[in-house]
Design a protein around this motif. Sequence first.
Motif, mmCIF file in Angstrom:
data_model
loop_
_atom_site.group_PDB
_atom_site.id
_atom_site.type_symbol
_atom_site.label_atom_id
_atom_site.label_comp_id
_atom_site.label_asym_id
_atom_site.label_seq_id
_atom_site.Cartn_x
_atom_site.Cartn_y
_atom_site.Cartn_z
ATOM 1 N N SER A 24 0.817 -1.216 0.000
ATOM 2 C CA SER A 24 0.000 0.000 0.000
ATOM 3 C C SER A 24 0.852 1.268 0.000
ATOM 4 O O SER A 24 0.471 2.268 -0.599
ATOM 5 N N ILE A 25 2.000 1.199 0.640
ATOM 6 C CA ILE A 25 2.883 2.364 0.707
ATOM 7 C C ILE A 25 3.770 2.451 -0.532
ATOM 8 O O ILE A 25 4.222 3.526 -0.906
ATOM 9 N N GLY A 26 4.009 1.301 -1.155
ATOM 10 C CA GLY A 26 4.840 1.275 -2.346
ATOM 11 C C GLY A 26 6.322 1.150 -2.052
ATOM 12 O O GLY A 26 7.149 1.693 -2.773
ATOM 13 N N ILE A 27 6.641 0.439 -0.975
ATOM 14 C CA ILE A 27 8.046 0.192 -0.638
ATOM 15 C C ILE A 27 8.238 -1.296 -0.373
ATOM 16 O O ILE A 27 7.265 -2.032 -0.197
ATOM 17 N N GLY A 28 9.479 -1.724 -0.339
ATOM 18 C CA GLY A 28 9.773 -3.113 -0.026
ATOM 19 C C GLY A 28 9.543 -3.399 1.446
ATOM 20 O O GLY A 28 9.571 -2.498 2.284
#
Length: 180
Positions: A24-28
Amino acid sequence: MAQAAETFRVNGYAETSPQDLADSIGIGKGSLYNTFGSKHELFLRSLEHYAGVSLHELRAVLDTEGPIRDRIRAMLTGFVDADLADPDRCGCLVVNSAVEMGPHDEHAARLLGRSFDSSQAVLHTAFIAAQQAGEIAAEKDPKALACLMQSTMIGLRVLAKARVDRSRFDAAIDAAIMAI
């Protein structure tokens, strides 16, 4: 923070995985832990963000012009309309977290307590001003009215999750307005 708050709102704390949050945040997932420390820390920060936005929205409704009864009706109806418009009836992150986390998470309970205190203070201030303007009888207790409206607001949000009939919401709102 908004994306993580939305993920927790939709899934709840227990059912939100670190991978859900990373997506949802767009990070690993590794970056999630490096950035936020833990799922719990991200939850607390997300809850605080969500509570702040909600408080701002509450102030915006109560700071509009017009009689206090109309503003309170707009506030309560707005919550019901928003909750009923959500096909999944995910509800409010603050209310959901109070039920899910409040009883056993001291950090969340403190944050939730501050959130409830802040929203009650905004309502209290609005009722004091309305009383001073002659809209509310002198014998009415503005703090008790604030508590009643907050409790009504929370109850309506819980009822929305239970998929009850709209007439029940309207009756509760009418009764709350009559109490003013």
